[in-house]
Design a protein around this motif. Structure first.
Motif, PDB file in Angstrom:
ATOM      1  N   LEU A  29     -29.316  30.379 -22.467  1.00 21.83           N
ATOM      2  CA  LEU A  29     -28.285  30.350 -21.436  1.00 21.83           C
ATOM      3  C   LEU A  29     -28.929  30.736 -20.108  1.00 21.83           C
ATOM      4  CD1 LEU A  29     -25.229  30.100 -20.781  1.00 21.83           C
ATOM      5  CD2 LEU A  29     -25.081  32.566 -21.177  1.00 21.83           C
ATOM      6  N   GLN A  30     -28.813  29.880 -19.136  1.00 21.05           N
ATOM      7  CA  GLN A  30     -29.420  30.106 -17.828  1.00 21.05           C
ATOM      8  C   GLN A  30     -28.391  30.755 -16.910  1.00 21.05           C
ATOM      9  OE1 GLN A  30     -32.741  28.860 -17.369  1.00 21.05           O
ATOM     10  NE2 GLN A  30     -32.568  28.425 -19.551  1.00 21.05           N
ATOM     11  N   VAL A  31     -28.693  31.941 -16.405  1.00 19.69           N
ATOM     12  CA  VAL A  31     -27.829  32.602 -15.427  1.00 19.69           C
ATOM     13  C   VAL A  31     -28.674  32.976 -14.218  1.00 19.69           C
ATOM     14  CG1 VAL A  31     -26.248  33.491 -17.186  1.00 19.69           C
ATOM     15  CG2 VAL A  31     -28.098  34.931 -16.383  1.00 19.69           C
ATOM     16  N   THR A  32     -28.011  33.116 -13.095  1.00 19.50           N
ATOM     17  CA  THR A  32     -28.686  33.533 -11.866  1.00 19.50           C
ATOM     18  C   THR A  32     -28.134  34.900 -11.498  1.00 19.50           C
ATOM     19  OG1 THR A  32     -28.883  31.224 -11.181  1.00 19.50           O
ATOM     20  CG2 THR A  32     -29.161  32.898  -9.483  1.00 19.50           C
ATOM     21  N   VAL A  49     -32.856  34.126 -18.527  1.00 17.40           N
ATOM     22  CA  VAL A  49     -32.595  33.322 -19.720  1.00 17.40           C
ATOM     23  C   VAL A  49     -32.054  34.278 -20.775  1.00 17.40           C
ATOM     24  CG1 VAL A  49     -33.554  31.775 -21.461  1.00 17.40           C
ATOM     25  CG2 VAL A  49     -34.462  31.734 -19.114  1.00 17.40           C
ATOM     26  N   VAL A  50     -30.863  33.962 -21.288  1.00 20.78           N
ATOM     27  CA  VAL A  50     -30.161  34.867 -22.187  1.00 20.78           C
ATOM     28  C   VAL A  50     -29.974  34.212 -23.557  1.00 20.78           C
ATOM     29  CG1 VAL A  50     -28.037  36.201 -22.508  1.00 20.78           C
ATOM     30  CG2 VAL A  50     -28.939  35.844 -20.194  1.00 20.78           C
ATOM     31  N   ASP A  51     -30.300  34.957 -24.597  1.00 23.27           N
ATOM     32  CA  ASP A  51     -30.055  34.557 -25.984  1.00 23.27           C
ATOM     33  C   ASP A  51     -29.168  35.626 -26.607  1.00 23.27           C
ATOM     34  OD1 ASP A  51     -31.845  32.238 -26.145  1.00 23.27           O
ATOM     35  OD2 ASP A  51     -33.443  33.719 -25.920  1.00 23.27           O
ATOM     36  N   ILE A  52     -28.142  35.187 -27.316  1.00 22.53           N
ATOM     37  CA  ILE A  52     -27.185  36.119 -27.911  1.00 22.53           C
ATOM     38  C   ILE A  52     -26.979  35.735 -29.370  1.00 22.53           C
ATOM     39  CG2 ILE A  52     -24.853  37.086 -27.755  1.00 22.53           C
ATOM     40  CD1 ILE A  52     -24.876  35.898 -24.815  1.00 22.53           C
ATOM     41  N   ILE A  53     -27.059  36.726 -30.245  1.00 23.38           N
ATOM     42  CA  ILE A  53     -26.768  36.528 -31.668  1.00 23.38           C
ATOM     43  C   ILE A  53     -25.599  37.450 -32.006  1.00 23.38           C
ATOM     44  CG2 ILE A  53     -27.621  36.712 -34.027  1.00 23.38           C
ATOM     45  CD1 ILE A  53     -30.472  36.403 -32.827  1.00 23.38           C
ATOM     46  N   HIS A  72     -16.420  32.041 -23.836  1.00 20.92           N
ATOM     47  CA  HIS A  72     -16.007  33.328 -23.265  1.00 20.92           C
ATOM     48  C   HIS A  72     -17.217  34.269 -23.140  1.00 20.92           C
ATOM     49  CE1 HIS A  72     -13.394  36.707 -22.308  1.00 20.92           C
ATOM     50  NE2 HIS A  72     -14.030  37.405 -23.225  1.00 20.92           N
ATOM     51  N   VAL A  73     -18.073  34.275 -24.143  1.00 25.47           N
ATOM     52  CA  VAL A  73     -19.279  35.105 -24.108  1.00 25.47           C
ATOM     53  C   VAL A  73     -20.197  34.638 -22.971  1.00 25.47           C
ATOM     54  CG1 VAL A  73     -21.325  35.857 -25.385  1.00 25.47           C
ATOM     55  CG2 VAL A  73     -19.120  35.628 -26.572  1.00 25.47           C
ATOM     56  N   ALA A  74     -20.372  33.330 -22.840  1.00 24.43           N
ATOM     57  CA  ALA A  74     -21.203  32.788 -21.754  1.00 24.43           C
ATOM     58  C   ALA A  74     -20.604  33.139 -20.396  1.00 24.43           C
ATOM     59  CB  ALA A  74     -21.355  31.278 -21.909  1.00 24.43           C
ATOM     60  N   ASP A  75     -19.284  33.058 -20.282  1.00 20.31           N
ATOM     61  CA  ASP A  75     -18.623  33.436 -19.028  1.00 20.31           C
ATOM     62  C   ASP A  75     -18.878  34.904 -18.696  1.00 20.31           C
ATOM     63  OD1 ASP A  75     -17.638  30.841 -18.853  1.00 20.31           O
ATOM     64  OD2 ASP A  75     -15.609  31.378 -19.513  1.00 20.31           O
ATOM     65  N   ASP A  76     -18.860  35.773 -19.712  1.00 18.13           N
ATOM     66  CA  ASP A  76     -19.172  37.194 -19.501  1.00 18.13           C
ATOM     67  C   ASP A  76     -20.600  37.371 -18.986  1.00 18.13           C
ATOM     68  OD1 ASP A  76     -16.709  38.246 -20.156  1.00 18.13           O
ATOM     69  OD2 ASP A  76     -17.292  38.876 -22.174  1.00 18.13           O
ATOM     70  N   ALA A  77     -21.529  36.611 -19.542  1.00 19.89           N
ATOM     71  CA  ALA A  77     -22.931  36.701 -19.100  1.00 19.89           C
ATOM     72  C   ALA A  77     -23.062  36.311 -17.630  1.00 19.89           C
ATOM     73  CB  ALA A  77     -23.812  35.812 -19.966  1.00 19.89           C
ATOM     74  N   HIS A  78     -22.371  35.246 -17.230  1.00 18.99           N
ATOM     75  CA  HIS A  78     -22.404  34.820 -15.824  1.00 18.99           C
ATOM     76  C   HIS A  78     -21.712  35.838 -14.921  1.00 18.99           C
ATOM     77  CE1 HIS A  78     -24.302  30.900 -16.193  1.00 18.99           C
ATOM     78  NE2 HIS A  78     -23.586  30.706 -17.290  1.00 18.99           N
ATOM     79  N   LEU A  80     -21.392  39.091 -15.374  1.00 20.43           N
ATOM     80  CA  LEU A  80     -22.279  40.259 -15.221  1.00 20.43           C
ATOM     81  C   LEU A  80     -23.414  39.971 -14.247  1.00 20.43           C
ATOM     82  CD1 LEU A  80     -22.692  41.752 -18.793  1.00 20.43           C
ATOM     83  CD2 LEU A  80     -21.809  42.907 -16.769  1.00 20.43           C
ATOM     84  N   ALA A  81     -23.902  38.762 -14.244  1.00 15.83           N
ATOM     85  CA  ALA A  81     -25.022  38.394 -13.369  1.00 15.83           C
ATOM     86  C   ALA A  81     -24.626  38.406 -11.899  1.00 15.83           C
ATOM     87  CB  ALA A  81     -25.555  37.016 -13.761  1.00 15.83           C
ATOM     88  N   ARG A  82     -23.334  38.272 -11.612  1.00 16.16           N
ATOM     89  CA  ARG A  82     -22.884  38.274 -10.212  1.00 16.16           C
ATOM     90  C   ARG A  82     -22.950  39.668  -9.584  1.00 16.16           C
ATOM     91  NH1 ARG A  82     -19.426  34.156 -12.226  1.00 16.16           N
ATOM     92  NH2 ARG A  82     -17.742  35.614 -12.701  1.00 16.16           N
ATOM     93  N   GLY A  83     -22.930  40.704 -10.419  1.00 19.92           N
ATOM     94  CA  GLY A  83     -23.039  42.071  -9.889  1.00 19.92           C
ATOM     95  C   GLY A  83     -24.493  42.478  -9.743  1.00 19.92           C
ATOM     96  N   ARG A  84     -24.748  43.417  -8.869  1.00 21.18           N
ATOM     97  CA  ARG A  84     -26.122  43.915  -8.640  1.00 21.18           C
ATOM     98  C   ARG A  84     -26.565  44.773  -9.817  1.00 21.18           C
ATOM     99  NH1 ARG A  84     -30.789  43.733  -7.788  1.00 21.18           N
ATOM    100  NH2 ARG A  84     -31.941  45.373  -6.804  1.00 21.18           N
TER     101      ARG A  84
END
Length: 134
Positions: A29-32, A49-53, A72-78, A80-84
């Motif tokens: 999963l690619q997040v910025t 790059v995020v991997d979740i099991i 929903h899990v991917a949305d959570d990862a994105h 979280l990435a928006r915060g510092r």
């Protein structure tokens, strides 16, 4: 189309009754993220790059409510990435905590890689949480 009817077959019912676990994975999963401890990293979005099991109990029927919604899990990862965040370790831990908060998740492992952290290498962190027996 998903059905909310129970899975057919005595073997599946027996497996679920015996504690069968299912592994749900999200890979690459690619997040910025605004992440990093050095001044030159602050305010400069960087790729992660995020991997979740996720280990969950076997679903009783063929319905999304019986499992975990990986979108929903991917949305959570994105989100979280928006915060510092200073450390990829912190990011991995926070995402693992969000995942384990879902009652269906019994165990989670989050791996985060930061491709630009090293010249010629890849830095990463791994966080694992297991639901405690209540």
């Amino acid at each position: 189309m998903a059905s909310d009817r129970p899975f057919p077959g005595q073997a599946i019912r027996a497996a679920r009754a015996s504690g069968l676990a299912i592994e749900v994975t999200i890979s690459d999963l690619q997040v910025t993220a605004d992440i990093g401890v050095y001044a030159h990293e602050h305010g400069r979005p960087q790729p992660l790059v995020v991997d979740i099991i996720l280990n969950i109990d076997a679903p009783a029927c063929d319905a999304l409510e019986e499992t975990i919604d990986y979108q929903h899990v991917a949305d959570d990862a994105h989100a979280l990435a928006r915060g510092r965040t200073a450390l990829i370790e912190t990011y991995a831990m926070r995402l693992a905590e969000r995942c384990i908060a879902c009652p269906r998740v019994q165990r989670v492992e989050v791996r985060v890689s930061k491709p630009g952290a090293l010249r010629g290498g890849l830095a990463g962190a791994r966080a694992s949480l297991v639901r405690s027996a209540a």
